[in-house]
Design a protein around this motif. Structure first.
Motif, PDB file in Angstrom:
ATOM      1  N   VAL A 104       0.934  -1.192   0.000  1.00 13.06           N
ATOM      2  CA  VAL A 104      -0.024  -0.106   0.166  1.00 13.06           C
ATOM      3  C   VAL A 104       0.907   1.295  -0.071  1.00 13.06           C
ATOM      4  O   VAL A 104       0.616   2.205  -0.761  1.00 13.06           O
TER       5      VAL A 104
ATOM      6  N   PHE B 198      -6.860   4.530   0.761  1.00 14.86           N
ATOM      7  CA  PHE B 198      -6.577   3.591  -0.395  1.00 14.86           C
ATOM      8  C   PHE B 198      -6.662   2.169   0.214  1.00 14.86           C
ATOM      9  O   PHE B 198      -7.189   1.252  -0.803  1.00 14.86           O
TER      10      PHE B 198
ATOM     11  N   TRP C 176       2.039   2.639  -3.340  1.00 15.85           N
ATOM     12  CA  TRP C 176       1.228   3.206  -4.109  1.00 15.85           C
ATOM     13  C   TRP C 176       0.765   4.580  -3.793  1.00 15.85           C
ATOM     14  O   TRP C 176       0.761   5.461  -4.645  1.00 15.85           O
ATOM     15  N   VAL C 177       0.707   4.788  -2.330  1.00 19.04           N
ATOM     16  CA  VAL C 177       0.460   6.251  -2.003  1.00 19.04           C
ATOM     17  C   VAL C 177       1.521   7.085  -1.704  1.00 19.04           C
ATOM     18  O   VAL C 177       1.360   8.309  -1.503  1.00 19.04           O
TER      19      VAL C 177
ATOM     20  N   HIS D 255      -9.355  -0.759  -1.985  1.00 16.23           N
ATOM     21  CA  HIS D 255      -8.520  -1.932  -2.528  1.00 16.23           C
ATOM     22  C   HIS D 255      -8.413  -2.832  -1.748  1.00 16.23           C
ATOM     23  O   HIS D 255      -7.166  -3.364  -1.250  1.00 16.23           O
TER      24      HIS D 255
END
Length: 199
Positions: free
Chosen positions: A120, A144, A123-124, A148
């Motif tokens: 995670v 997020f 991604w962020v 997801h």
């Protein structure tokens, strides 16, 4: 205290260096942080700590963000030094080598092996998010995660490097005598030359 470095109990032993690296580092699932030193734009060393991912037969692998400063430095100059330290029982490992990009198929497999939290984050967590207050950063991460819930694919900017060593130095402390270094230098034919050095 039990020795955490496998059979490395004989100070006169000269095993294969990568075998000894794996013995010191431990199992692949054992979390371990190493210092990664790269060459900066000004030619000066630049260091930070990164997670070790794996020690394979002839390489040491780690991952990073393609948008990061260290990734840019590695693209410009692939020479690196890796350093590990264990205060008990007094061990230091320094590896000098050249970093190469990890192939896409290997990256996808590596990404599947890391924790959900790190997936995670990959991604962020970018510079724009880092500039926001801590509470907002946590909210973005949680949002997020909630959006997801299933398996995550690897983002294109999550990349990896494998370091092929050309010099490996093992430092051993000794409470009952002088510390010493066992240094391996790779010859042009791929074999290793060993040297004993003062600690």
């Amino acid at each position: 205290m039990s020795n955490p470095f496998g059979a490395d109990v004989d100070p006169d032993a000269v095993p294969d260096p990568m075998t000894l690296v794996r013995a010191w580092v431990g199992a692949p699932d054992r979390p371990l942080v190493m210092t990664l030193t790269t060459v900066g734009d000004d030619g000066a060393p630049d260091a930070r700590h990164v997670h070790l991912f794996e020690v394979a037969d002839e390489e040491i692998r780690f991952h990073t963000d393609a948008r990061s400063r260290k990734a840019a430095q590695l693209r410009a100059d692939a020479r690196v030094t890796l350093a590990f330290f264990w205060p008990e029982p007094l061990r230091q490992l320094v590896v000098a080598g050249v970093a190469a990009s990890v192939p896409t198929a290997t990256l996808d497999a590596d990404f599947a092996r890391i924790s959900r939290y790190l997936q995670v984050l990959s991604w962020v967590n970018d510079d724009a998010l880092a500039a926001r207050p801590a509470g907002e950063r946590r909210e973005v991460l949680a949002a997020f995660e909630a959006a997801h819930p299933g398996p995550l694919a690897r983002p294109e900017w999550w990349i990896g490097h494998s370091v092929r060593p050309h010099r490996v130095t093992f430092w051993r402390g000794d409470d009952a005598g002088p510390s010493n270094r066992l240094e391996y230098t790779r010859r042009p034919d791929g074999t290793w030359e060993t040297t004993r050095l003062a600690g």
